[in-house]
Design a protein around this motif. Structure first.
Motif, mmCIF file in Angstrom:
data_model
loop_
_atom_site.group_PDB
_atom_site.id
_atom_site.type_symbol
_atom_site.label_atom_id
_atom_site.label_comp_id
_atom_site.label_asym_id
_atom_site.label_seq_id
_atom_site.Cartn_x
_atom_site.Cartn_y
_atom_site.Cartn_z
ATOM 1 N N GLU A 1 55.120 21.980 0.602
ATOM 2 C CA GLU A 1 53.951 21.586 1.090
ATOM 3 C C GLU A 1 52.844 21.313 0.128
ATOM 4 O O GLU A 1 52.807 22.402 -0.824
ATOM 5 N N VAL A 2 52.315 20.063 0.333
ATOM 6 C CA VAL A 2 51.003 20.200 -0.823
ATOM 7 C C VAL A 2 49.902 20.631 -0.357
ATOM 8 O O VAL A 2 49.537 20.641 0.932
ATOM 9 N N THR B 1 46.898 14.083 -11.129
ATOM 10 C CA THR B 1 47.756 13.096 -10.625
ATOM 11 C C THR B 1 49.152 13.859 -10.187
ATOM 12 O O THR B 1 49.540 14.982 -10.788
ATOM 13 N N PRO B 2 49.939 13.366 -9.325
ATOM 14 C CA PRO B 2 50.930 14.109 -9.018
ATOM 15 C C PRO B 2 52.093 14.114 -10.116
ATOM 16 O O PRO B 2 52.002 13.044 -10.833
ATOM 17 N N GLN B 3 53.284 14.813 -10.106
ATOM 18 C CA GLN B 3 54.187 14.972 -10.831
ATOM 19 C C GLN B 3 54.927 13.502 -10.706
ATOM 20 O O GLN B 3 55.073 13.023 -9.723
ATOM 21 N N PHE B 4 55.846 13.205 -11.639
ATOM 22 C CA PHE B 4 56.359 12.017 -11.700
ATOM 23 C C PHE B 4 57.499 11.964 -10.625
ATOM 24 O O PHE B 4 57.516 11.098 -9.869
ATOM 25 N N ASP B 5 58.335 13.021 -10.399
ATOM 26 C CA ASP B 5 59.217 13.200 -9.338
ATOM 27 C C ASP B 5 58.670 13.052 -7.897
ATOM 28 O O ASP B 5 59.194 12.442 -7.114
ATOM 29 N N THR B 6 57.316 13.647 -7.934
ATOM 30 C CA THR B 6 56.357 13.250 -6.585
ATOM 31 C C THR B 6 56.022 11.894 -6.424
ATOM 32 O O THR B 6 56.289 11.351 -5.228
ATOM 33 N N VAL B 7 55.771 11.073 -7.437
ATOM 34 C CA VAL B 7 55.641 9.792 -7.462
ATOM 35 C C VAL B 7 56.674 9.047 -7.049
ATOM 36 O O VAL B 7 56.440 7.949 -6.168
ATOM 37 N N VAL B 8 58.027 9.179 -7.366
ATOM 38 C CA VAL B 8 59.014 8.508 -7.112
ATOM 39 C C VAL B 8 59.672 8.999 -5.604
ATOM 40 O O VAL B 8 59.689 7.978 -4.841
ATOM 41 N N ARG B 9 59.084 9.932 -5.209
ATOM 42 C CA ARG B 9 59.361 10.242 -3.721
ATOM 43 C C ARG B 9 58.595 9.631 -2.866
ATOM 44 O O ARG B 9 58.640 8.843 -1.827
ATOM 45 N N MET C 1 56.501 15.877 0.847
ATOM 46 C CA MET C 1 56.633 17.513 0.551
ATOM 47 C C MET C 1 57.784 18.013 1.271
ATOM 48 O O MET C 1 58.144 18.811 0.655
ATOM 49 N N SER C 2 58.252 17.383 2.354
ATOM 50 C CA SER C 2 59.454 18.104 2.898
ATOM 51 C C SER C 2 60.764 17.772 2.210
ATOM 52 O O SER C 2 61.674 18.531 2.263
ATOM 53 N N ARG C 3 60.568 16.737 1.368
ATOM 54 C CA ARG C 3 61.875 16.447 0.668
ATOM 55 C C ARG C 3 61.995 17.407 -0.603
ATOM 56 O O ARG C 3 63.088 17.470 -1.067
#
Length: 94
Positions: A3-4, A18-26, A90-92
């Motif tokens: 969870e964020v 800024t969110p991490q790159f993997d979060t941006v991709v999701r 966040m659940s992913r």
């Protein structure tokens, strides 16, 4: 995805972090857009992707509403969409 923390999300919204790159991709995956569309480098697809027929019918009628009523819908819809999108992202991570 865990969870964020609301504070972290708030910092993203205000441009303080800024969110991490993997979060941006999701996030892009959940929104069904490319990274370029998410970043505003290319225009988003013109056609709405609304699969629920009842919602699509309402969407098509919104343009005929008075401007004040259209403006009133924006924050309501936006809050539901943002909340759901962040929860999915966040659940992913879990």
């Amino acid at each position: 995805m865990s969870e964020v923390n609301p504070r972290v999300y708030n910092r993203w919204e205000r441009g303080l972090a800024t969110p991490q790159f993997d979060t941006v991709v999701r996030i892009a995956d959940i929104l069904q857009v490319t990274l370029d569309e998410l970043a505003g480098r290319t225009p988003a697809a013109a056609e709405p992707r609304i699969h629920n027929q009842e919602l699509l019918n309402l969407y098509q009628q919104v343009d005929s509403l008075p401007d004040a009523e259209q403006q009133a819908l924006i924050p309501v819809i936006d809050s539901f969409v943002r909340k759901t999108q962040v929860q999915k992202v966040m659940s992913r991570r879990r």
